[in-house]
Write an enzyme that holds these catalytic residues in place. Structure first.
Site, PDB file in Angstrom:
ATOM      1  N   GLY A   1       0.383   1.101 -32.426  1.00  0.00           N
ATOM      2  CA  GLY A   1      -0.581   2.173 -32.220  1.00  0.00           C
ATOM      3  C   GLY A   1       0.000   3.425 -31.588  1.00  0.00           C
ATOM      4  O   GLY A   1       1.180   3.754 -31.740  1.00  0.00           O
ATOM      5  N   SER A   2      -0.847   4.112 -30.799  1.00  0.00           N
ATOM      6  CA  SER A   2      -0.593   5.491 -30.379  1.00  0.00           C
ATOM      7  C   SER A   2       0.559   5.683 -29.413  1.00  0.00           C
ATOM      8  O   SER A   2       0.913   6.828 -29.105  1.00  0.00           O
ATOM      9  CB  SER A   2      -1.866   6.063 -29.746  1.00  0.00           C
ATOM     10  OG  SER A   2      -2.927   6.046 -30.674  1.00  0.00           O
ATOM     11  N   VAL A   3       1.169   4.610 -28.898  1.00  0.00           N
ATOM     12  CA  VAL A   3       2.299   4.799 -27.991  1.00  0.00           C
ATOM     13  C   VAL A   3       3.462   5.513 -28.674  1.00  0.00           C
ATOM     14  O   VAL A   3       4.310   6.104 -28.000  1.00  0.00           O
ATOM     15  CB  VAL A   3       2.782   3.451 -27.396  1.00  0.00           C
ATOM     16  CG1 VAL A   3       1.759   2.873 -26.450  1.00  0.00           C
ATOM     17  CG2 VAL A   3       3.145   2.469 -28.494  1.00  0.00           C
ATOM     18  N   VAL A   4       3.512   5.521 -30.016  1.00  0.00           N
ATOM     19  CA  VAL A   4       4.628   6.167 -30.718  1.00  0.00           C
ATOM     20  C   VAL A   4       4.447   7.678 -30.811  1.00  0.00           C
ATOM     21  O   VAL A   4       5.339   8.382 -31.296  1.00  0.00           O
ATOM     22  CB  VAL A   4       4.803   5.596 -32.143  1.00  0.00           C
ATOM     23  CG1 VAL A   4       4.953   4.088 -32.101  1.00  0.00           C
ATOM     24  CG2 VAL A   4       3.669   6.013 -33.064  1.00  0.00           C
TER      25      VAL A   4
ATOM     26  N   GLN B   1     -10.594   5.036 -30.961  1.00  0.00           N
ATOM     27  CA  GLN B   1     -10.011   6.210 -31.581  1.00  0.00           C
ATOM     28  C   GLN B   1      -9.665   6.024 -33.053  1.00  0.00           C
ATOM     29  O   GLN B   1      -9.712   6.978 -33.813  1.00  0.00           O
ATOM     30  CB  GLN B   1      -8.750   6.627 -30.830  1.00  0.00           C
ATOM     31  CG  GLN B   1      -7.593   5.661 -30.978  1.00  0.00           C
ATOM     32  CD  GLN B   1      -6.345   6.209 -30.359  1.00  0.00           C
ATOM     33  OE1 GLN B   1      -6.378   7.178 -29.622  1.00  0.00           O
ATOM     34  NE2 GLN B   1      -5.237   5.602 -30.653  1.00  0.00           N
TER      35      GLN B   1
END
Length: 716
Positions: free
Chosen positions: A391-394, A713
């Site tokens: 997910g969004s950690v990248v 999200q």
């Protein structure tokens, strides 16, 4: 008158000839004996008295493992042992007699005896009865070379019945078990006969009777002892037993390095990776034997030395505290009806400047086959061997890729509202943010900002309700950029079998957008730790390592010897980009944790250590141990992730947390954030030598159990 001459008899002449021949033969014999006695006598005497020196290598204990603070993690427990060394001229009959004598002195486990072992032993003990198993006709065929020894033996084996085997007494079976151990070794190689539960009485009585037990000896053996039980057990690895010996797939390699076939070697992870260091230098014993192979004397050539010790980068106090946190939060999350498929969680703590792994924790809930109950198991290894959508950690890597390709500049703005692509459901962030820049996009985890960055990178032109063609070479551009941070490539950790993750094979425009927000390729937790460390330290990808030092062994059981080698930090690469770009992403990560409606603020508010980082939620499909229950299409699940470092202005620790299959549906417990906050609190509290109180822990849990708004999200 004719006078007849008297004929001389020929008998006397013939006897004389015979006596003369005998005289000559005796003379030759005497001369020959004299030659042998006088000229070659000493040579023959030496041949009769000839002895042979045979050197035998004896194994030594392996090196120990310590944590970074000098606490013993892996040690050796000494064991009384009875061994056997088979010499080249030793016959089966001699070995059997020795086994019979030894069986009268010790108790030997017979559980490993196979049916075939009993048959072979019965034939050896009953040669005449075994011979009678073969018919006269078959013996005739054997004499005519139409049956060979092997075929005759196989016929005997087939004709041994239960009654024959029932004639073997308990004493016979113990003898057989010992004889089996004798035969499992190799010539001139010490073989363990018994090293478990050898009583002091057995050890003493065997030692007293060694003269009557050729090849048998008493010694001290060892077994591996894990001071912290199953903690880190999957990472520490295993050692082969003396029965297993050298692994078949590496047999020739080890033999070429002077190993014996029954040597115990590391077969997984740290034990395998550092085998050359841990194995040690074997002791050497010289056995002097006569011509018949009987041992006349024994001389110790060298005592040998146990393997060198490893000092790991791991802090065991921190490791144990974090494992407890993971266990507690996994059990807590399992109480939620949406978390039925949740069964694991991982945490890696790393020094972002040196690559030292401070903690490598992983836990898995699994069913015990014996009790049929759920239990918690060590799964630290999953940090490098399993990969997931994160997910969004990248998004920090996505922003930096955007800078580097010119798709965006620091401060570039995009309007965050749903993307309406023809024949595609609306794609949106977890809420509409309007006009935002790169910092704000990181702070609130905007999907739309990332997508518009990638569209620009791939030469696309977005227009509402129109098709969106993209240059799919952008897949390679993004993956190459991500790999500079350690995403999608091996981190280089000093452990075998590290996974690189999984790169999706299809290259479609929609999947490129998924790649930008961490929902296409999969990554390991160790890759996430290396990635966040690269951002924390200013753009240098440091190789993670779990061994800190190699030290000489010392006699004192819990002391460290002199340093042989200190593992220095290794910089694998510097990411492409300007220092101010890294600074920009660092500021965005700080805002995530400390400013306004940042997605990590609710979990980390009040933290005194100035955290920075990025939260993540990924829509994924379940592929765990219960996968077969769901047919072709597995259920959709949410993977939760968190990367962080602290303090934000001078990072000393970097963290990666991953909780796969955390829950089903649009929302659920924020387990990754809960674990992450407790882990960071624990790190800084332990650093101050002030443990977290129960009240403090309860306060952290109360704050963190609120569901994060970011969990919605990607579900719009």
């Amino acid at each position: 008158m004719v006078i007849k001459k008297k004929k001389k008899p020929h008998v006397t002449f013939r006897l004389n000839i015979l006596f003369f021949v005998i005289f000559v033969l005796f003379s030759v014999l005497i001369l020959r004996l004299g030659l042998v006695q006088i000229v070659y006598g000493e040579d023959f005497k030496r041949e009769i008295e000839r002895t042979e020196d045979i050197t035998v290598n004896n194994p030594v204990p392996r090196g120990k493992m310590f944590d970074r603070n000098g606490k013993v993690i892996v040690d050796n427990t000494p064991l009384n042992a009875i061994t056997y060394t088979k010499f080249q001229d030793t016959s089966q009959e001699e070995m059997l007699k020795t086994a019979e004598r030894l069986a009268q002195l010790i108790d030997k486990d017979i559980s490993k005896i196979r049916e075939r072992d009993k048959q072979d032993y019965w034939i050896l003990k009953n040669p005449e009865k075994a011979k009678a198993k073969i018919t006269e006709k078959e013996w005739d065929l054997y004499d005519q070379d139409e049956l060979d020894d092997k075929e005759i033996y196989n016929l005997q084996l087939k004709r041994i019945n239960e009654s024959d085997l029932a004639s073997l007494t308990p004493q016979d079976l113990e003898t057989l078990a010992i004889f089996r151990e004798f035969n499992s070794g190799y010539a001139l190689t010490q073989q363990i006969v018994k090293n478990e539960n050898v009583t002091s009485e057995e050890f003493a009585v065997v030692s007293e009777n060694l003269e009557d037990l050729p090849g048998v000896d008493t010694t001290t053996d060892w077994e591996r002892y894990y001071a912290f039980g199953n903690t880190l057990k999957t990472v520490l690895g295993n050692v082969t037993s003396s029965d297993e010996g050298l692994p078949k797939d590496k047999l020739e390699e080890y033999l070429a390095r002077d190993y014996n076939r029954n040597d115990r070697v590391g077969k997984s992870y740290i034990e395998l990776q550092y085998e050359d260091v841990l194995h040690g230098q074997k002791g050497k014993v010289k056995n002097v034997t006569d011509k018949a192979g009987k041992i006349l004397s024994t001389e110790v050539v060298s005592e040998g030395q146990r393997g060198k010790d490893l000092v790991l980068t791991i802090d065991m106090d921190l490791q144990l505290a974090i494992e407890k946190i993971i266990e507690e939060e996994l059990w807590n999350a399992k109480q939620n009806s949406k978390s039925a498929l949740l069964d694991r969680a991982f945490v890696v703590l790393m020094n972002p400047h040196t690559g030292e792994i401070l903690t490598m924790a992983g836990k898995q809930i699994a069913k015990n086959d014996e009790t049929n109950k759920q239990e918690m198991r060590d799964f630290a290894l999953g940090n490098i061997t399993t990969s997931y959508n994160v997910g969004s950690v990248v998004k920090g890597a996505t922003i930096l890729t955007g800078y580097n390709t010119g798709a965006i500049q620091p401060g570039s703005t995009h309007y965050d509202s749903p993307l309406l692509i023809k024949n595609t459901p609306p794609k949106s962030s977890w809420k509409n943010f309007g006009n935002i820049n790169d910092l704000r996009a990181l702070q609130v985890s905007s999907n739309v900002y990332m997508w518009k960055t990638v569209i620009e990178m791939a030469g696309g032109q977005y227009a509402p309700n129109k098709p969106l063609p993209l240059d799919v070479t952008a897949f390679d551009t993004m993956r190459q950029s991500f790999s500079q941070f350690g995403l999608g490539t091996k981190t280089g950790i000093d452990l075998p079998n590290e996974s690189t993750g999984y790169a999706g094979p299809l290259k479609q425009p929609g999947l490129l957008l998924d790649l930008a927000i961490g929902q296409y390729d999969t990554y390991t937790v160790m890759q996430l730790a290396q990635y966040v460390s690269t951002i924390a330290n200013g753009g240098y990808r440091v190789q993670p390592h779990i061994v800190k030092e190699i030290r000489e062994p010392v006699l004192e059981s819990n002391e460290l010897g002199p340093i042989v080698q200190e593992i220095e930090p290794t910089i694998l690469n510097r990411i492409d980009g300007k220092d101010e770009w890294i600074d920009r992403v660092q500021e965005g990560f700080r805002m995530v944790m400390q400013v306004g409606d940042g997605t990590g603020v609710s979990s980390f508010k009040g933290a005194e250590y100035s955290p920075a980082g990025k939260t993540g939620t990924a829509q994924a499909f379940y592929d765990g141990p219960e996968r077969k229950k769901f047919g072709k299409i597995p259920p959709e699940v949410m993977n939760l992730s968190l990367i962080s470092y602290a303090p934000s202005d001078n990072p000393e620790v970097a963290m990666a947390v991953l909780v796969p299959w955390a829950y089903q549906g649009d929302s659920g417990p924020a387990t990754a954030n809960i674990i992450g906050r407790r882990v960071m609190d624990t790190y800084f509290n332990l650093k101050k030598q002030t443990p977290v109180t129960e009240n403090q822990g309860a306060a952290v849990n109360a704050e963190s159990t609120n569901e994060t708004t970011e969990t919605q999200q990607n579900n719009q």
